[in-house]
Design an enzyme around this catalytic site. Structure first.
Site, short mmCIF file in Angstrom:
data_model
loop_
_atom_site.label_atom_id
_atom_site.label_comp_id
_atom_site.label_asym_id
_atom_site.label_seq_id
_atom_site.Cartn_x
_atom_site.Cartn_y
_atom_site.Cartn_z
N TRP A 357 41.31 49.19 44.19
CA TRP A 357 41.88 48.40 43.10
C TRP A 357 40.96 48.43 41.88
O TRP A 357 41.36 48.06 40.78
CB TRP A 357 42.14 46.95 43.55
CG TRP A 357 40.90 46.09 43.72
CD1 TRP A 357 39.85 46.35 44.53
CD2 TRP A 357 40.60 44.87 43.04
NE1 TRP A 357 38.91 45.35 44.42
CE2 TRP A 357 39.33 44.42 43.51
CE3 TRP A 357 41.26 44.09 42.09
CZ2 TRP A 357 38.72 43.25 43.06
CZ3 TRP A 357 40.64 42.91 41.65
CH2 TRP A 357 39.39 42.51 42.12
N ASP A 358 39.73 48.89 42.07
CA ASP A 358 38.77 49.01 40.97
C ASP A 358 39.40 49.75 39.79
O ASP A 358 39.15 49.44 38.63
CB ASP A 358 37.55 49.83 41.40
CG ASP A 358 36.87 49.31 42.66
OD1 ASP A 358 37.53 48.65 43.46
OD2 ASP A 358 35.66 49.58 42.82
N GLU A 488 35.26 38.81 49.36
CA GLU A 488 35.33 39.27 50.76
C GLU A 488 34.42 38.48 51.69
O GLU A 488 34.32 38.80 52.87
CB GLU A 488 35.01 40.76 50.82
CG GLU A 488 36.09 41.62 50.18
CD GLU A 488 35.71 43.08 50.06
OE1 GLU A 488 34.52 43.40 50.21
OE2 GLU A 488 36.61 43.90 49.78
N LYS A 601 31.27 36.16 47.04
CA LYS A 601 30.73 37.51 46.81
C LYS A 601 30.96 37.96 45.38
O LYS A 601 30.10 38.54 44.72
CB LYS A 601 31.41 38.49 47.78
CG LYS A 601 30.96 39.93 47.60
CD LYS A 601 31.71 40.87 48.53
CE LYS A 601 31.22 42.30 48.38
NZ LYS A 601 32.06 43.26 49.08
N GLN A 602 32.18 37.75 44.89
CA GLN A 602 32.53 38.24 43.55
C GLN A 602 33.64 37.37 42.99
O GLN A 602 34.30 36.66 43.75
CB GLN A 602 32.97 39.69 43.62
CG GLN A 602 34.28 39.93 44.35
CD GLN A 602 34.44 41.38 44.79
OE1 GLN A 602 34.04 41.73 45.89
NE2 GLN A 602 35.04 42.20 43.94
C1 BGC Z 1 34.20 45.09 46.62
C2 BGC Z 1 35.64 45.50 46.36
C3 BGC Z 1 35.64 46.89 45.77
C4 BGC Z 1 34.86 47.87 46.63
C5 BGC Z 1 34.73 49.24 45.97
C6 BGC Z 1 33.53 46.12 47.50
O1 BGC Z 1 32.20 45.77 47.71
O2 BGC Z 1 34.16 43.84 47.25
O3 BGC Z 1 36.24 44.58 45.48
O4 BGC Z 1 36.96 47.32 45.64
O5 BGC Z 1 33.55 47.37 46.84
O6 BGC Z 1 34.07 49.16 44.75
#
Ligand code: BGC
Length: 769
Positions: A357-358, A488, A601-602
């Site tokens: 999804w990035d 996550e 986490k984000q």
């Molecule tokens: C992130 C995801 C991301 C993936 C690839 C993961 O660590 O939590 O949001 O899509 O890394 O960049």
């Protein structure tokens, strides 16, 4: 954190050779051109720590899944970007001893990535154990003019001896992936040849049957004169080389040129690959290295004219932002809708599969503003073409009636991710894909995209959401159970505010899109309805019922949205109160402890505030930001940029700047100790967003381009070029105001600091706060 890259506005410079840093530098100095790319491995042999990496876009291997406990619905494989044939190799043997920087004394080592003109340079002096000293200057690039081509100039000069040097330019396809699940090799030999100065190998991937032909021709020059060389061929399985001996004189330079081509069966019939490869080699040899390099420099200057950000007063920030833009431009050129942007691009193997999804959430805004419209359109078309697979993917999980669930990780549309908490539950990715359609149209004005492609994707996605929610008799509202949000560090949660908000927004937007297509392209509308067996009345009614009755967790007292049900039952501790030794949590804490903690986490709730800027007022944003920001550990590189943008909106200028610093030099300074695995390509787009959408406050609302800028304290000014619809604008933020120059296009009205200004073509205006 490392600090060995020299500060320079246009170059990435490493001086001195430290083998411990070599894998990091191999990532940082990577080259690419959208079609192929590579880590900065050495031309000559190197027996020290290295991660060999050459990649051809779109060529992958479905590596059989390896999981501890199989669950129904898991994909059979994890797609891997393949380490492909090494085409940089030039073996050098002096007096029977191989030149190998791990085994000799190295001095004057310097590596420079010239971002302005798009090439990599390396020079050093080596003293071999026999006392022979040799100086080497290597220069190479992947052409952005001729994407199947690359070239190397490798100059050697004996410093304290005259004598024979054996040189062997080679192509070696006997390579493997460091992350192979079962230590398998992924390539089979198809053919090879070596004739005079030409070497070719054709390899085929196991299972996926991609064929790639890699070819090269060398040429040697001494004192500007071409040398006639009689080379001996060496042919082995998956390997082709030509070896010859040069009689070198002390102090005199001899140059070996290597012209390279990589063609793949994605673009040619397999039986035509070799001849296609030869055609490219002939073409580039005729041009010669210098002309190719001039063309490369011109093409890069043109790219920079579209995408540069200039920062005055902070060379380190300048270098950081250019590095991000450079690497993004090297990764995706937007010419081929079958390709996408992997989180590591062409710089490493981690994250294997290509698309996350990035792309939609982070890369789309960057390409929208810095590249022609077709580039982003191709990213959207990529998903459009994979709609059938997204429908199959949803069907595998038990959804029906054309519901589409796009994969978390994919190469060809099939899901490759296999951790149930993410594969099955991190479904918000569907929302980002819908949002990218909205964002593309909002930015470009290309509303008709809906007629041909957009609406069909939106219907599939919305049908999924419709089935993914359920009616709660207890709440008398719709709920969404068992999800993982962008954060996550929480799994299998109920009513993740971000995911639920995304879901109902998708429904609203799909209803709007249906209305648009019905009015503007009624034929297409009718045929789509029958193709999808879409029940206009019933389906819209059901969606509307969900929109009107969706449950979102809220805490009225705090005035915040709840990331998920019962979030406030957690012990609320601020990240600043965590012992430094506990960070990063994902390396120091058990998963159980992470899941039960309040740490994020984000950006999660805040990711929603980023996407839906117009939906929430500043006070609501402030309350949510003040609550969630102190709990966020930013252990995804995708996180600080969202916080930088929101902090900018809230006038928290220092915070915004601090978040920006965490992303802009993330790889250059190896902040997270993981640059050796490859660069964080997709988060680089986030760095760009921090500056343009954060500090400059750029956004589009009701067809109007708007800016609400501030100047970070340390900077004298910052400026950037963007394309917006038919216009190219240069925006320069200085103390006290903003200069906007309408470089090309018709007269345009933009809003700056809340005031509308009209700017004619070729005109520059200054707007004060
Ligand atoms: C992130 C995801 C991301 C993936 C690839 C993961 O660590 O939590 O949001 O899509 O890394 O960049």
């Amino acid at each position: 954190m490392k600090n060995y890259i020299k500060t320079d506005e246009w170059n990435i410079i490493e001086e001195g050779f430290d083998p411990h840093l070599n894998k990091i530098s191999e990532s940082i100095f990577s080259l690419g051109n959208g079609h192929m790319g590579q880590r900065a491995n050495f031309e000559e042999a190197y027996s020290g720590e290295t991660l060999q990496g050459n990649y051809v876009a779109g060529v992958y291997y479905p590596d059989k899944t390896r999981v501890g406990w199989w669950k129904n619905g898991y994909p059979e494989y994890f797609a891997k970007v393949l380490n492909a044939a090494n085409w940089v190799g030039i073996d050098v043997v002096i007096d029977g001893e191989q030149l190998d920087l791990a085994k000799c004394k190295v001095s004057d080592f310097k590596r420079v990535l010239n971002m302005q003109h798009g090439y990599l340079e390396r020079s050093f002096t080596a003293e071999l154990s026999n006392g022979n000293q040799i100086s080497v200057k290597a220069k190479r690039f992947c052409s952005i003019v001729d994407e199947e081509a690359a070239a190397i100039r490798y100059a050697i000069r004996p410093l304290n001896f005259s004598g024979e040097v054996k040189v062997t330019p080679f192509i070696d396809g006997d390579v493997s992936n460091a992350d192979s699940n079962y230590d398998e090799k992924f390539w089979d030999h198809v053919s090879n040849e070596a004739l005079g100065s030409d070497n070719y190998i054709t390899l085929k991937t196991r299972k996926t049957n991609f064929e790639v032909c890699t070819g090269s021709r060398f040429a040697v020059q001494h004192n500007g004169e071409a040398l006639r060389i009689d080379a001996e061929p060496i042919l082995k399985d998956k390997y082709s080389a030509s070896t010859f001996t040069l009689n070198l004189k002390q102090g005199e330079e001899t140059v070996i040129y290597k012209y390279v081509c990589n063609v793949s069966s994605q673009n040619y019939a397999p039986e035509k690959l070799l001849s296609a490869c030869k055609t490219v080699i002939h073409r580039i040899v005729d041009k010669g290295f210098d002309v190719m390099l001039e063309e490369q420099a011109d093409a890069w200057l043109k790219k920079w004219a579209e995408s540069d950000i200039v920062i005055e007063g902070d060379a380190s920030a300048q270098q950081g932002i250019r590095f991000n833009i450079f690497q993004l431009s090297q990764t995706y050129s937007g010419k081929d809708a079958r390709l996408n942007i992997g989180p590591k691009g062409f710089t490493g193997e981690k994250y294997g599969g290509s698309t996350y999804w990035d792309t939609e959430a982070y890369c789309v805004p960057f390409y929208l503003a810095t590249a022609p419209q077709e580039v982003t359109k191709n990213l959207l078309i990529y998903r459009y073409k994979q709609l059938d697979k997204a429908i199959e993917n949803a069907a595998k999980l038990g959804f029906d009636k054309g519901a589409a669930l796009y994969p978390m990780v994919t190469m060809n549309g099939e899901e490759c991710h296999n951790e149930w908490e993410i594969t099955f539950e991190e479904i918000h990715r569907n929302g980002a894909i819908a949002f990218a359609i909205f964002n593309y149209i909002r930015y470009t004005g290309d509303q008709d995209y809906l007629n041909d492609f957009g609406l069909e994707v939106l219907i599939g996605i919305t049908r999924f959401w419709k089935q993914r929610v359920n009616w709660s008799a207890a709440k008398k509202q719709y709920v969404m159970l068992g999800v993982t949000g962008p954060n996550e560090y929480e799994n299998n949660i109920n009513n993740n505010w971000y995911t639920s908000t995304m879901a109902t927004w998708c429904m609203e937007y799909t209803i709007e899109a249906l209305e648009y297509v019905k009015t503007h392209a009624s034929d297409k509308y009718q045929s789509l309805l029958s193709k999808l067996s879409f029940d206009e009345i019933e389906e819209i009614k059901a969606w509307q019922h969900i929109i009107d009755n969706m449950y979102y967790g809220e805490d009225k007292e705090l005035g915040i949205y709840l990331q998920q049900d019962n979030f406030l039952d957690k012990e609320i501790i601020h990240v600043k109160d965590l012992p430094a030794a506990d960070r990063p949590l994902n390396q120091k804490w058990s998963w159980d402890r992470i899941l039960r903690s309040c740490f994020i986490k984000q950006a999660d709730v805040l990711q929603g505030f980023y996407f839906f800027r117009d939906k929430y007022d500043l006070d609501t944003l402030r309350r949510n930001y003040n609550f969630y920001e102190p709990l966020t550990v930013h252990e995804s590189s995708l996180s600080p940029c969202i916080h930088a943008i929101l902090a900018s909106r809230l006038g928290l200028e220092q915070d915004a700047y601090n978040f920006y610093l965490r992303t802009s030099r993330l790889d250059l300074d190896d902040y997270n100790n993981d640059t050796e695995d490859g660069l964080h390509i997709t988060s680089m787009a986030g760095t760009w967003m921090s500056v343009v959408e954060g500090f400059a406050g750029m956004h589009v609302q009701d067809d109007v381009l708007k800016f609400e800028p501030f100047l970070p304290g340390k900077w004298q000014s910052f400026s950037f070029n963007i394309g917006f619809r038919a216009n190219t604008l240069n925006v320069k933020i200085v103390a006290g105001g903003v200069h906007i120059a309408n470089i090309s296009g018709r007269s345009i009205s933009v809003e700056v600091f809340g005031k509308m200004v009209e700017i004619g073509e070729g005109v520059s205006v200054f707007v004060t706060q």
